[in-house]
Motif scaffolding. Sequence first.
Motif, mmCIF file in Angstrom:
data_model
loop_
_atom_site.group_PDB
_atom_site.id
_atom_site.type_symbol
_atom_site.label_atom_id
_atom_site.label_comp_id
_atom_site.label_asym_id
_atom_site.label_seq_id
_atom_site.Cartn_x
_atom_site.Cartn_y
_atom_site.Cartn_z
ATOM 1 N N MET A 117 0.746 -1.304 -0.520
ATOM 2 C CA MET A 117 0.066 -0.160 0.229
ATOM 3 C C MET A 117 0.883 0.671 0.086
ATOM 4 S SD MET A 117 -3.070 -0.729 -0.103
ATOM 5 C CE MET A 117 -4.614 0.758 0.620
ATOM 6 N N PRO A 118 0.577 2.383 -0.331
ATOM 7 C CA PRO A 118 1.200 3.572 -0.848
ATOM 8 C C PRO A 118 1.340 3.679 0.754
ATOM 9 C CG PRO A 118 -0.691 3.519 -1.897
ATOM 10 C CD PRO A 118 -0.893 2.484 -1.502
ATOM 11 N N SER A 119 2.343 4.869 0.696
ATOM 12 C CA SER A 119 1.800 5.941 1.981
ATOM 13 C C SER A 119 0.964 6.471 1.760
ATOM 14 C CB SER A 119 3.502 5.782 3.105
ATOM 15 O OG SER A 119 3.885 7.100 1.313
ATOM 16 N N THR A 120 0.593 7.698 3.314
ATOM 17 C CA THR A 120 -0.349 8.713 2.831
ATOM 18 C C THR A 120 1.208 9.772 2.496
ATOM 19 O OG1 THR A 120 -0.903 8.286 4.722
ATOM 20 C CG2 THR A 120 -1.009 10.866 4.831
ATOM 21 N N THR A 121 1.820 9.674 2.431
ATOM 22 C CA THR A 121 2.689 11.307 1.637
ATOM 23 C C THR A 121 2.284 10.605 0.071
ATOM 24 O OG1 THR A 121 4.579 11.178 3.431
ATOM 25 C CG2 THR A 121 5.130 12.788 1.681
ATOM 26 N N ARG A 144 -4.910 12.951 17.423
ATOM 27 C CA ARG A 144 -6.098 12.247 16.800
ATOM 28 C C ARG A 144 -5.633 11.630 15.358
ATOM 29 N NH1 ARG A 144 -10.559 13.086 18.900
ATOM 30 N NH2 ARG A 144 -9.782 15.122 20.589
ATOM 31 N N HIS A 145 -5.282 11.906 14.384
ATOM 32 C CA HIS A 145 -4.585 11.537 13.013
ATOM 33 C C HIS A 145 -2.912 11.217 13.233
ATOM 34 C CE1 HIS A 145 -7.913 13.743 12.429
ATOM 35 N NE2 HIS A 145 -7.474 14.979 12.985
ATOM 36 N N GLY A 146 -3.179 10.236 14.306
ATOM 37 C CA GLY A 146 -1.644 9.576 14.091
ATOM 38 C C GLY A 146 -0.780 10.162 13.673
ATOM 39 N N GLY A 147 -0.393 11.084 14.703
ATOM 40 C CA GLY A 147 1.040 12.169 14.434
ATOM 41 C C GLY A 147 1.337 12.786 13.070
ATOM 42 N N ALA A 148 0.249 12.923 12.603
ATOM 43 C CA ALA A 148 0.558 13.858 11.107
ATOM 44 C C ALA A 148 0.833 15.387 11.211
ATOM 45 C CB ALA A 148 -1.414 13.908 10.979
ATOM 46 N N GLY A 196 1.553 10.855 9.321
ATOM 47 C CA GLY A 196 1.168 10.218 10.057
ATOM 48 C C GLY A 196 1.524 8.642 10.190
ATOM 49 N N GLN A 197 1.331 8.277 11.365
ATOM 50 C CA GLN A 197 1.354 6.890 10.808
ATOM 51 C C GLN A 197 -0.130 6.224 11.036
ATOM 52 O OE1 GLN A 197 4.348 4.467 11.329
ATOM 53 N NE2 GLN A 197 4.905 7.096 11.758
ATOM 54 N N GLY A 198 0.224 5.402 9.314
ATOM 55 C CA GLY A 198 -0.974 4.237 9.393
ATOM 56 C C GLY A 198 -1.805 4.885 8.086
ATOM 57 N N ASP A 199 -3.401 4.476 7.787
ATOM 58 C CA ASP A 199 -4.116 4.545 7.079
ATOM 59 C C ASP A 199 -4.764 5.713 7.372
ATOM 60 O OD1 ASP A 199 -2.846 3.732 4.725
ATOM 61 O OD2 ASP A 199 -4.428 1.045 5.525
ATOM 62 N N LEU A 200 -4.803 7.171 6.716
ATOM 63 C CA LEU A 200 -5.485 8.214 7.539
ATOM 64 C C LEU A 200 -6.766 8.513 7.264
ATOM 65 C CD1 LEU A 200 -2.191 9.745 9.367
ATOM 66 C CD2 LEU A 200 -4.143 8.499 10.769
ATOM 67 N N ASP A 201 -6.291 9.031 5.416
ATOM 68 C CA ASP A 201 -7.085 9.727 4.666
ATOM 69 C C ASP A 201 -8.317 9.656 4.680
ATOM 70 O OD1 ASP A 201 -4.465 8.974 2.684
ATOM 71 O OD2 ASP A 201 -4.821 11.028 4.219
ATOM 72 N N TYR A 202 -9.396 10.493 4.605
ATOM 73 C CA TYR A 202 -10.879 9.580 3.695
ATOM 74 C C TYR A 202 -12.074 10.867 3.002
ATOM 75 C CZ TYR A 202 -11.817 12.591 8.080
ATOM 76 O OH TYR A 202 -12.206 14.377 8.640
ATOM 77 N N VAL A 203 -12.958 10.298 2.711
ATOM 78 C CA VAL A 203 -13.954 11.338 2.000
ATOM 79 C C VAL A 203 -14.898 11.742 2.489
ATOM 80 C CG1 VAL A 203 -14.338 11.250 -0.245
ATOM 81 C CG2 VAL A 203 -12.990 10.016 0.233
ATOM 82 N N GLU A 204 -14.963 12.512 2.188
ATOM 83 C CA GLU A 204 -16.655 12.727 3.147
ATOM 84 C C GLU A 204 -17.679 13.886 1.376
ATOM 85 O OE1 GLU A 204 -17.128 14.687 7.394
ATOM 86 O OE2 GLU A 204 -15.871 15.854 5.845
ATOM 87 N N LEU A 243 -26.407 22.967 7.360
ATOM 88 C CA LEU A 243 -24.591 22.382 6.888
ATOM 89 C C LEU A 243 -25.186 20.407 7.083
ATOM 90 C CD1 LEU A 243 -22.321 25.059 7.764
ATOM 91 C CD2 LEU A 243 -24.170 24.876 5.413
ATOM 92 N N ALA A 244 -24.800 19.561 6.756
ATOM 93 C CA ALA A 244 -24.998 18.804 6.694
ATOM 94 C C ALA A 244 -23.322 18.230 6.258
ATOM 95 C CB ALA A 244 -25.782 18.047 6.217
ATOM 96 N N SER A 245 -22.649 16.784 6.940
ATOM 97 C CA SER A 245 -21.407 16.439 6.330
ATOM 98 C C SER A 245 -21.463 14.784 6.852
ATOM 99 C CB SER A 245 -19.992 16.782 6.762
ATOM 100 O OG SER A 245 -20.334 18.625 6.675
ATOM 101 N N TYR A 246 -21.591 13.637 5.761
ATOM 102 C CA TYR A 246 -21.957 12.310 5.960
ATOM 103 C C TYR A 246 -20.329 11.620 5.262
ATOM 104 C CZ TYR A 246 -23.141 8.052 5.735
ATOM 105 O OH TYR A 246 -23.124 6.725 5.472
ATOM 106 N N ALA A 247 -19.843 11.610 5.774
ATOM 107 C CA ALA A 247 -17.848 10.236 5.252
ATOM 108 C C ALA A 247 -18.880 8.975 5.558
ATOM 109 C CB ALA A 247 -17.768 10.484 6.130
ATOM 110 N N PRO A 248 -19.301 8.167 4.205
ATOM 111 C CA PRO A 248 -19.305 6.896 3.875
ATOM 112 C C PRO A 248 -18.097 5.789 5.204
ATOM 113 C CG PRO A 248 -19.132 7.888 2.106
ATOM 114 C CD PRO A 248 -18.713 8.705 3.025
ATOM 115 N N SER A 249 -19.266 5.086 5.368
ATOM 116 C CA SER A 249 -18.094 4.310 5.777
ATOM 117 C C SER A 249 -17.398 3.687 5.156
ATOM 118 C CB SER A 249 -19.374 2.157 5.931
ATOM 119 O OG SER A 249 -18.210 1.740 7.155
ATOM 120 N N GLN A 250 -15.977 4.023 6.142
ATOM 121 C CA GLN A 250 -14.413 3.869 6.235
ATOM 122 C C GLN A 250 -13.121 3.403 7.294
ATOM 123 O OE1 GLN A 250 -13.342 7.512 3.383
ATOM 124 N NE2 GLN A 250 -15.410 7.996 4.096
ATOM 125 N N ASP A 251 -12.425 1.881 6.293
ATOM 126 C CA ASP A 251 -11.625 1.385 7.312
ATOM 127 C C ASP A 251 -10.793 2.739 8.268
ATOM 128 O OD1 ASP A 251 -10.334 -0.913 8.304
ATOM 129 O OD2 ASP A 251 -8.823 0.244 7.863
#
Length: 250
Positions: free
Chosen positions: A1-5, A81-85, A116-124, A141-149
């Motif tokens: 898996m590619p890194s966050t960077t 909160r965000h894996g040390g990002a 940061g460490q691990g997978d942190l990115d998400y879509v909303e 206003l409303a924001s919804y992030a579908p189920s993500q790991d």
Amino acid sequence: MPSTTTIFAHILIAATSLIAAPLAAQAQSSPGVWLDVVSDERVRGLSWSDGKAAGQIYVDVPIEGPFNISAQATTLRGAVRHGGADAGFDLAATYSDQANLVRWHGSVVGHVFAGGQGDLDYVELQGGAGTTLGPVDVDILASYAPSQDTLGGSNFYRRIEARAGIWGTPVTVKAHFGRSSGHVDDILKSERLRPGGSYNDWGLSAEYALPIMTLSLGYSDTDIARDQIRFPASAAHHDAAFVAGAHFQF
């Protein structure tokens, strides 16, 4: 898996290409650039910068008609909160319009975290509508992030906010109330955005406009109960806090 960077680098290249194309095609549409410095980066009542001062730059680029794309970069100061990002990036595509007295918008936002460490990115997905009632602007206003790991499930945030200028002064006051909830697949991962489970947040702030910048002072709080938080790293920086800031627009 590619890194966050690595992921961020790919997204940044794509975003740069998207920005360059409309700028070349529509020289008359100038991008907007904002720079903010705050004593604590608070998002939905939670600190995203470990309670430390943060800087933020935001670029908004009009495309065609009601469409625009934007990019925002924020220093996160190694946030637990965000894996040390060290930094967070929001890349958004937005459609906005107005029908009579109602303004509305819809967006797709990618949240990317670097350092940061691990997978942190998400879509909303985000959307909202508002109107003006006399001297007061009101928005829902409303924001919804579908189920993500990376979130340990889904995340649903809704918010109502109001703002009004004080007549005869350069002061604007704002207030909001929001609620976060969602489905849980992984209890520990879901604590990242919802420590202790579903919760409410609220805030009150004032802005003072000067010729070269706008100063702000705000109050932020939540009803999160510390004894309900399952992941100790998310236990800090959700209580009542005052946040000062300076906003520059170019």
